[in-house]
Design an enzyme around this catalytic site. Structure first.
Site, PDB file in Angstrom:
ATOM      1  N   CYS A 112       0.822  -1.223   0.000  1.00 38.94           N
ATOM      2  CA  CYS A 112       0.000   0.000   0.000  1.00 38.94           C
ATOM      3  C   CYS A 112       0.849   1.262   0.000  1.00 38.94           C
ATOM      4  CB  CYS A 112      -0.917  -0.026   1.220  1.00 38.94           C
ATOM      5  SG  CYS A 112      -1.761   1.523   1.548  1.00 38.94           S
TER       6      CYS A 112
ATOM      7  N   CYS B  22       0.288   3.537   2.955  1.00 37.71           N
ATOM      8  CA  CYS B  22       0.940   3.000   4.159  1.00 37.71           C
ATOM      9  C   CYS B  22       2.421   3.354   4.157  1.00 37.71           C
ATOM     10  CB  CYS B  22       0.768   1.486   4.217  1.00 37.71           C
ATOM     11  SG  CYS B  22      -0.951   0.916   4.217  1.00 37.71           S
TER      12      CYS B  22
ATOM     13  N   CYS C 148      -5.842  -2.848 -11.024  1.00 34.19           N
ATOM     14  CA  CYS C 148      -5.434  -3.800  -9.982  1.00 34.19           C
ATOM     15  C   CYS C 148      -4.315  -4.716 -10.469  1.00 34.19           C
ATOM     16  CB  CYS C 148      -6.650  -4.622  -9.555  1.00 34.19           C
ATOM     17  SG  CYS C 148      -6.245  -6.060  -8.534  1.00 34.19           S
TER      18      CYS C 148
ATOM     19  N   CYS D   7      -5.149  -8.419 -10.339  1.00 37.04           N
ATOM     20  CA  CYS D   7      -6.053  -8.789 -11.438  1.00 37.04           C
ATOM     21  C   CYS D   7      -5.266  -8.984 -12.729  1.00 37.04           C
ATOM     22  CB  CYS D   7      -7.111  -7.702 -11.645  1.00 37.04           C
ATOM     23  SG  CYS D   7      -8.099  -7.331 -10.183  1.00 37.04           S
TER      24      CYS D   7
END
Length: 501
Positions: A66, A69, A411, A414
């Site tokens: 992330c 983060c 994504c 994905c």
């Protein structure tokens, strides 16, 4: 902590304010050499024991991939160092929520995106969402305030001026003495709601900047930067007091533009359990004032009813347009989303049409609309493309076994899964009763029977109608094994001879 919001509002607020960290964020790998940290590292093995040892502990749930983060990490560490030097009782900790064994903890605390920070008091029995700044100094100031008394005593007008912010909601309790049932109720409610509001208490109503000072004590005065600038309340039952604060602190019409001072009210707007009416238009439009005036009058007519109102500037609402599948040339428009996620739309409207359309919606005379990409004219690739309009035909009512991936174009996970699903589809191309399919969940409405909280999410619907969520490994062999194990034969048609007439 409040119960987790439905995925409908989580997805919408994330799109509207663009605050969620996506799995596709490209970040540098963490250094393998860890320096001494003042942030405690917790996991499922030491979490309970640790929080029971500390009076006040903040836990960050993060994921290594992330980007937000990563950005928070050095500020969080700096804040931990400052708090340690100042010898406060505030402890900072972190949990890697991407680790399988820690996912139960993340679920327990309602973690839906990263980073999520929670404040734990009283051995973890009291849980509060962290809603403060993300820089070191801001984190320290916010947490020191949260660690202090839930309500500050106001002895003079200067005390109130030091705490009072004209752009925020502020609640003051006025009491003859700081004891008794009413005062205890006030303090308890302040402790419960302190992350959203500032609370103060006084025995001298003359320190209050507005309103009548002769009101019989005890009473609550709520100050706000919109509508009527203050409102009094004298019911000191906890539920009634909480409801008063929550209701009174939401504008009759919430304004969403690029002013960050409005964003807390936008988030609060979506936290209500009511239907949401949203008028989107260019605030620079020549008829803006007419729209604003009419819309405000309509909102006042429905105040206290099962619907809330927001007015969004086109320039700031691109996330909303993407989420709802709207186009700029449709503005001015109103979209309503109800508690079940159904959407209702009127576009290119005049200000004179607002009241009648809202009335038609409230009376149940407006049909819902569905966000969907166009149905592909050609759909002959191994992995079939599903859109919201074609999902009933290709998945729900196809009578076949369908493995359906819900994905997002951005994504990374994905993108890694895409070629694997194509290999699976090629291996099964001779099995006419099995379909491998995908749907862009950011461009199409996802039916309520599918719970999509992250990407990719994969479901398998058997020909018999059973719906299974695939949670196995994302390898060709594992997916093929799952399909072969769970597929069913389609129901046979009745071919018995018809009775002759």
């Amino acid at each position: 902590m409040a119960a987790p919001r439905s995925r409908i509002w989580i997805a919408f607020v994330s799109a509207l304010l663009l605050i969620c960290c996506s799995p596709a964020t490209t970040v540098a790998e963490e250094s393998t050499a860890e320096e001494t940290s003042f942030v405690l590292t917790l996991d499922s093995s030491n979490f309970s024991d640790t929080i029971q040892k500390h009076e006040f502990i903040v836990v960050e749930f993060y994921a290594p991939w992330c980007g937000h983060c990563k950005k928070l990490a050095p500020e969080y560490e700096k804040a931990a160092v400052i708090l340690n030097k100042q010898d406060t009782k505030v402890i900072l900790a972190k949990v890697d929520a991407n680790v399988e064994a820690n996912k139960v903890l993340a679920s327990k605390y309602g973690v839906k995106g990263y980073p999520t920070l929670v404040i734990l008091r009283n051995e973890g029995k009291d849980v509060q969402e962290y809603k403060g700044p993300r820089d070191a100094e801001g984190i320290v100031a916010y947490l020191k305030k949260q660690a202090g008394p839930p309500s500050s005593e106001l002895k003079s007008s200067e005390d109130l001026e030091n705490l009072f912010n004209e752009k925020k909601v502020y609640i003051v309790g006025v009491f003859s003495e700081f004891s008794g049932e009413e005062f205890e109720t006030f303090v308890n409610v302040a402790g419960k709601l302190r992350s959203d509001y500032d609370f103060g208490h006084t025995s001298d109503p003359k320190v209050l900047p507005r309103g009548d000072t002769a009101v019989e004590r005890p009473f609550i005065r709520l100050f706000k930067p919109f509508d009527e600038r203050y409102i009094d309340f004298q019911d000191f039952h906890s539920e009634a007091l909480e409801k008063f604060i929550e209701d009174a602190s939401l504008p009759t019409v919430t304004i969403f533009n690029k002013d960050p001072n409005n964003h807390p009210f936008v988030i609060k707007f979506f936290n209500t359990e009511k239907s949401k009416a949203m008028l989107f238009m260019n605030f620079s439009h020549g008829d803006f004032e007419a729209f604003q005036s009419v819309y405000a009058d309509v909102a006042k007519d429905y105040k206290g009813k099962s619907i809330s109102f927001l007015m969004g500037d086109l320039d700031a609402s691109q996330g909303a347009f993407q989420y709802f599948g709207l186009k700029e040339d449709q503005t001015p428009l109103i979209v309503v989303q109800d508690k079940d996620g159904k959407k209702y739309l009127t576009k290119n409207l005049e200000s004179s049409q607002i009241a009648s359309w809202i009335k038609d919606y409230m009376d149940g005379n407006v049909k819902p609309f569905k966000k969907s990409e166009p149905i592909p004219e050609v759909n002959n690739e191994p992995v079939k493309v599903v859109v919201a309009e074609s999902l009933p035909e290709l998945v729900l009512n196809s009578g076949k076994n369908v493995l359906l991936e819900f994905y997002a174009p951005w994504c990374g996970h994905c993108q890694k899964l895409a070629p694997i699903l194509e290999e699976v589809a090629l291996d099964l191309q001779n099995e006419t009763e099995v379909i491998i399919a995908k749907m862009d969940a950011t461009a199409n409405d996802v039916p309520s029977e599918f719970e999509v909280r992250g990407y990719p999410t994969v479901y398998f619907r058997t020909s018999g109608g059973d719906l299974l969520k695939y949670e196995g490994n994302r390898t060709k062999a594992d997916i093929l094994s799952f399909i072969q194990k769970n597929k069913t034969s389609p129901p046979k048609e009745d071919v018995s001879p018809k009775d002759e007439l």
